[in-house]
Design an enzyme around this catalytic site. Structure first.
Site, PDB file in Angstrom:
ATOM      1  N   ASN A   1     -15.039 -16.171   4.673  1.00 56.18           N
ATOM      2  CA  ASN A   1     -13.058 -16.674   4.995  1.00 56.18           C
ATOM      3  C   ASN A   1     -12.743 -16.475   3.700  1.00 56.18           C
ATOM      4  O   ASN A   1     -12.804 -15.661   3.344  1.00 56.18           O
ATOM      5  CB  ASN A   1     -14.310 -18.467   3.827  1.00 56.18           C
ATOM      6  CG  ASN A   1     -14.804 -18.237   2.319  1.00 56.18           C
ATOM      7  OD1 ASN A   1     -14.811 -18.313   1.938  1.00 56.18           O
ATOM      8  ND2 ASN A   1     -16.353 -19.003   2.869  1.00 56.18           N
TER       9      ASN A   1
ATOM     10  N   ASP B   1     -21.481 -22.042   5.744  1.00 54.51           N
ATOM     11  CA  ASP B   1     -22.523 -22.903   5.387  1.00 54.51           C
ATOM     12  C   ASP B   1     -23.668 -23.002   6.728  1.00 54.51           C
ATOM     13  O   ASP B   1     -24.888 -22.870   7.008  1.00 54.51           O
ATOM     14  CB  ASP B   1     -21.224 -24.218   6.284  1.00 54.51           C
ATOM     15  CG  ASP B   1     -20.930 -25.038   5.057  1.00 54.51           C
ATOM     16  OD1 ASP B   1     -21.371 -24.933   3.795  1.00 54.51           O
ATOM     17  OD2 ASP B   1     -20.050 -25.502   5.373  1.00 54.51           O
TER      18      ASP B   1
ATOM     19  N   LYS C   1     -24.046  -1.794  16.476  1.00 57.49           N
ATOM     20  CA  LYS C   1     -22.733  -2.468  17.263  1.00 57.49           C
ATOM     21  C   LYS C   1     -22.805  -3.559  18.471  1.00 57.49           C
ATOM     22  O   LYS C   1     -23.029  -2.605  19.343  1.00 57.49           O
ATOM     23  CB  LYS C   1     -22.343  -1.740  17.158  1.00 57.49           C
ATOM     24  CG  LYS C   1     -20.458  -2.012  17.595  1.00 57.49           C
ATOM     25  CD  LYS C   1     -19.128  -1.380  17.085  1.00 57.49           C
ATOM     26  CE  LYS C   1     -18.103  -1.592  17.268  1.00 57.49           C
ATOM     27  NZ  LYS C   1     -17.173  -0.424  18.173  1.00 57.49           N
TER      28      LYS C   1
ATOM     29  N   PHE D   1     -17.819 -27.073  -7.024  1.00 54.39           N
ATOM     30  CA  PHE D   1     -16.802 -27.504  -6.365  1.00 54.39           C
ATOM     31  C   PHE D   1     -16.383 -28.408  -5.016  1.00 54.39           C
ATOM     32  O   PHE D   1     -17.086 -27.744  -4.540  1.00 54.39           O
ATOM     33  CB  PHE D   1     -15.621 -26.428  -6.584  1.00 54.39           C
ATOM     34  CG  PHE D   1     -15.800 -25.508  -7.545  1.00 54.39           C
ATOM     35  CD1 PHE D   1     -15.715 -25.301  -8.596  1.00 54.39           C
ATOM     36  CD2 PHE D   1     -13.578 -25.410  -7.209  1.00 54.39           C
ATOM     37  CE1 PHE D   1     -14.948 -24.635  -9.632  1.00 54.39           C
ATOM     38  CE2 PHE D   1     -13.164 -24.741  -8.731  1.00 54.39           C
ATOM     39  CZ  PHE D   1     -13.798 -24.765  -9.696  1.00 54.39           C
TER      40      PHE D   1
ATOM     41  N   LYS E   1     -20.117 -35.479  -2.194  1.00 53.71           N
ATOM     42  CA  LYS E   1     -20.545 -34.643  -2.287  1.00 53.71           C
ATOM     43  C   LYS E   1     -21.502 -34.178  -3.623  1.00 53.71           C
ATOM     44  O   LYS E   1     -22.685 -33.799  -3.888  1.00 53.71           O
ATOM     45  CB  LYS E   1     -19.801 -33.246  -2.528  1.00 53.71           C
ATOM     46  CG  LYS E   1     -19.703 -32.697  -1.389  1.00 53.71           C
ATOM     47  CD  LYS E   1     -18.186 -31.523  -0.496  1.00 53.71           C
ATOM     48  CE  LYS E   1     -18.027 -31.048   0.079  1.00 53.71           C
ATOM     49  NZ  LYS E   1     -17.053 -30.339   0.877  1.00 53.71           N
TER      50      LYS E   1
ATOM     51  N   LYS F   1     -25.123 -33.939  -4.205  1.00 53.43           N
ATOM     52  CA  LYS F   1     -25.569 -32.464  -5.123  1.00 53.43           C
ATOM     53  C   LYS F   1     -25.844 -33.018  -6.236  1.00 53.43           C
ATOM     54  O   LYS F   1     -26.052 -31.135  -6.870  1.00 53.43           O
ATOM     55  CB  LYS F   1     -24.964 -30.761  -4.343  1.00 53.43           C
ATOM     56  CG  LYS F   1     -24.438 -31.277  -3.130  1.00 53.43           C
ATOM     57  CD  LYS F   1     -23.097 -29.888  -2.672  1.00 53.43           C
ATOM     58  CE  LYS F   1     -22.936 -29.743  -1.602  1.00 53.43           C
ATOM     59  NZ  LYS F   1     -21.979 -29.247  -0.952  1.00 53.43           N
TER      60      LYS F   1
HETATM   61  O1  PMT Z   1     -11.502 -18.540  -4.982  1.00 57.62           O
HETATM   62  P1  PMT Z   1     -10.321 -18.449  -4.152  1.00 57.62           P
HETATM   63  O2  PMT Z   1      -9.029 -18.199  -3.278  1.00 57.62           O
HETATM   64  O3  PMT Z   1      -9.505 -18.730  -5.920  1.00 57.62           O
HETATM   65  O4  PMT Z   1     -10.293 -19.955  -4.012  1.00 57.62           O
HETATM   66  C1  PMT Z   1     -10.472 -20.806  -4.525  1.00 57.62           C
HETATM   67  C2  PMT Z   1     -11.709 -21.998  -3.488  1.00 57.62           C
HETATM   68  C3  PMT Z   1     -11.047 -22.693  -2.693  1.00 57.62           C
HETATM   69  C4  PMT Z   1     -12.677 -21.313  -2.995  1.00 57.62           C
HETATM   70  C5  PMT Z   1     -12.074 -23.163  -4.829  1.00 57.62           C
HETATM   71  O5  PMT Z   1     -11.204 -23.542  -5.153  1.00 57.62           O
HETATM   72  C6  PMT Z   1     -13.463 -24.118  -3.706  1.00 57.62           C
HETATM   73  O6  PMT Z   1     -12.783 -24.986  -3.570  1.00 57.62           O
HETATM   74  N1  PMT Z   1     -14.070 -23.800  -3.880  1.00 57.62           N
HETATM   75  C7  PMT Z   1     -15.371 -24.320  -3.505  1.00 57.62           C
HETATM   76  C8  PMT Z   1     -15.502 -24.162  -1.997  1.00 57.62           C
HETATM   77  C9  PMT Z   1     -16.760 -24.350  -0.827  1.00 57.62           C
HETATM   78  O7  PMT Z   1     -17.209 -23.851  -0.393  1.00 57.62           O
HETATM   79  O8  PMT Z   1     -16.703 -26.263  -1.201  1.00 57.62           O
HETATM   80  P2  PMT Z   1     -17.684 -26.465  -0.271  1.00 57.62           P
HETATM   81  O9  PMT Z   1     -16.635 -27.899  -0.093  1.00 57.62           O
HETATM   82  O10 PMT Z   1     -17.459 -26.391   0.878  1.00 57.62           O
HETATM   83  O11 PMT Z   1     -19.118 -27.195  -0.981  1.00 57.62           O
HETATM   84  C10 PMT Z   1     -18.912 -27.739  -2.087  1.00 57.62           C
HETATM   85  C11 PMT Z   1     -19.642 -27.065  -3.193  1.00 57.62           C
HETATM   86  O12 PMT Z   1     -21.304 -26.900  -2.338  1.00 57.62           O
HETATM   87  C12 PMT Z   1     -18.941 -26.083  -3.721  1.00 57.62           C
HETATM   88  O13 PMT Z   1     -19.276 -25.597  -4.834  1.00 57.62           O
HETATM   89  C13 PMT Z   1     -19.927 -24.553  -2.660  1.00 57.62           C
HETATM   90  O14 PMT Z   1     -19.737 -23.137  -3.715  1.00 57.62           O
HETATM   91  C14 PMT Z   1     -21.029 -25.339  -2.629  1.00 57.62           C
HETATM   92  N2  PMT Z   1     -22.079 -24.453  -1.226  1.00 57.62           N
HETATM   93  C15 PMT Z   1     -21.927 -24.765  -0.778  1.00 57.62           C
HETATM   94  C16 PMT Z   1     -22.055 -24.560   0.776  1.00 57.62           C
HETATM   95  C17 PMT Z   1     -23.775 -24.185   0.206  1.00 57.62           C
HETATM   96  N3  PMT Z   1     -24.255 -23.771   1.869  1.00 57.62           N
HETATM   97  N4  PMT Z   1     -23.938 -23.477  -0.401  1.00 57.62           N
HETATM   98  C18 PMT Z   1     -23.526 -24.344  -2.129  1.00 57.62           C
HETATM   99  O15 PMT Z   1     -23.628 -24.100  -3.543  1.00 57.62           O
END
Ligand code: PMT
Length: 404
Positions: free
Chosen positions: A212, A281, A291, A325, A339, A343
């Site tokens: 991503n 995800d 390949k 986040f 979330k 979580k």
């Molecule tokens: O890295 P940059 O370019 O500076 O960009 C910053 C950012 C946009 C990546 C950052 O600010 C941000 O939003 N990070 C979280 C991105 C994310 O995966 O968000 P989410 O809404 O999909 O997930 C929610 C939370 O669950 C996050 O804390 C994520 O780390 C966590 N997660 C998600 C999926 C997963 N399988 N495991 C997780 O731990």
């Protein structure tokens, strides 16, 4: 504030060196133990005797002129300093500092010190605007060096513009403020903080993967802010577009499964978890060992769900403080709070990544921080570093309360 404090004053070769003499006098009168190091060029502008008389100490100009056989003088000064001030700082000294060059007493002491460093540049307007100088200053700022902005006005070279050394009163006030700040207790001292940053990489075959847009800038800014707040920081990182920060324990994790392992292995010795990483995800159900050939007109990739690392941590959080986040494109508050609850987070940092200046890749972000009760702080558009500092300021008192 200055009484009994050791201030190493580095003076470089510029006409503004005369102002450093006034500064030296003010510091000494305020009770500071001022140790002056002059570069060879500085001695062409002001005689060492001026600083010697004002500071009541020998002025050091030569790394090898060891006056006290019981110590190595550059290490001794570096260790004794409560603060190192470079005023005026020339473009040459900034370049040496940025590149770790230690070819004279001042640059060598600067490389050896762990004390805070305050730098007051003074130079011609075109020099201060030169990309090389700007780049060096940005690099130093990254490493925690503080700058006292040069003023505008008539320059000794005849130009009018930016480049004048700040006035001695201003330098004095900045020094007092830096010493005050250095004495503040660090809000995360004694805390072990685990931060995740960057995007995970989910392999499809040996040459292809899914990932991503995360650059890691936000997570790294958070790791640096936690480090600066006194925490012992572990940074678990995926794909990054920026260099790793100094002073943290960095652990590489390629995929979501790797990141889960890295985080869970360190959870027992962690007090605060901050999950800024963008974790995939889904991952490919199988990773092709060779390949994949483009034989067919269409291709279907079977994906399976990755474990949610944050949720797994949340379910085993114990007394830990957990910050997630949320990257959203709509209904920010509703999704973020969902979330947070699902979580088991204590705080969630929501960014609407569809907004200009927010989210992935850039140097800025617009975040809103929520707890169980709702909005805690809606930050305006800020540099990621400033947003991270403010976030750490929200986390520290809450995490302290949790432990108590
Ligand atoms: O890295 P940059 O370019 O500076 O960009 C910053 C950012 C946009 C990546 C950052 O600010 C941000 O939003 N990070 C979280 C991105 C994310 O995966 O968000 P989410 O809404 O999909 O997930 C929610 C939370 O669950 C996050 O804390 C994520 O780390 C966590 N997660 C998600 C999926 C997963 N399988 N495991 C997780 O731990």
């Amino acid at each position: 504030m200055l009484q009994g404090k050791t201030i190493v004053l580095g003076v470089c070769g510029g006409i503004a060196a005369y102002k450093a003499a006034a500064l030296c006098s003010k510091l000494a009168q305020a009770g500071a133990d001022v140790r002056v190091i002059m570069t060879a060029s500085a001695t062409k502008f002001v005689a060492p005797l001026t600083f010697q008389t004002l500071s009541r100490h020998d002025v050091i100009t030569d790394t090898f002129d060891e006056k006290d056989a019981s110590v190595v003088s550059h290490i001794d000064l570096a260790d004794r300093a409560d603060l190192v001030v470079v005023a005026p700082a020339t473009a040459n000294m900034l370049a040496k500092m940025a590149h770790g060059i230690a070819d004279d007493m001042l640059s060598t002491t600067l490389l050896a010190t762990l004390a805070p460093v305050l730098v007051a540049p003074a130079m011609n307007v075109h020099m201060i605007d030169h990309p090389a100088v700007k780049e060096n200053m940005a690099k130093l700022e990254e490493r925690g060096v503080r700058f006292i902005e040069p003023g505008f006005g008539q320059l000794a070279c005849g130009y009018v513009g930016k480049g004048r050394l700040a006035e001695p009163d201003e330098l004095f006030a900045a020094i007092a403020a830096a010493l005050r700040e250095a004495e503040q207790p660090k809000p995360l001292a004694g805390k072990r903080v685990l931060v995740t940053a960057g995007g995970t990489v989910e392999r499809i075959d040996p040459v292809r993967y899914m990932t991503n847009d995360s650059s890691g800038k936000m997570g790294i800014a958070v790791a640096e802010a936690a480090r600066d707040a006194g925490a012992q920081v572990t940074l678990v990182y995926g794909k990054l577009a920026v260099p790793l920060p100094s002073g943290v324990d960095a652990v590489r994790a390629e995929s979501a499964l790797d990141m889960l392992d890295a985080v869970m292995a360190r959870l027992p010795e962690t007090d605060i978890v901050i999950k800024a990483a963008a974790v995939a995800d889904y991952r490919a159900e199988t990773i092709a060992p060779q390949k994949i050939k483009k034989n067919a007109e269409t291709m279907t990739l079977q994906l399976v769900k990755n474990p949610d690392i944050l949720q797994t941590v949340g379910e085993r959080k114990g007394n830990r403080f957990i910050v997630g986040f949320a990257a959203e494109t709509e209904q920010l508050e509703q999704h973020a709070l969902d979330k947070l609850r699902r979580k088991h987070c204590d705080l969630i940092v929501a960014n609407d990544v569809s907004q200009e200046g927010a989210g992935f890749r850039g140097d800025t972000n617009i975040v809103s921080v929520y707890d169980e009760a709702g909005l805690v702080e809606a930050m305006p558009l800020l540099g990621k570093k400033e947003a991270a500092r403010r976030l750490v300021a929200l986390i520290a008192p809450r995490a302290a309360e949790r432990r108590a």
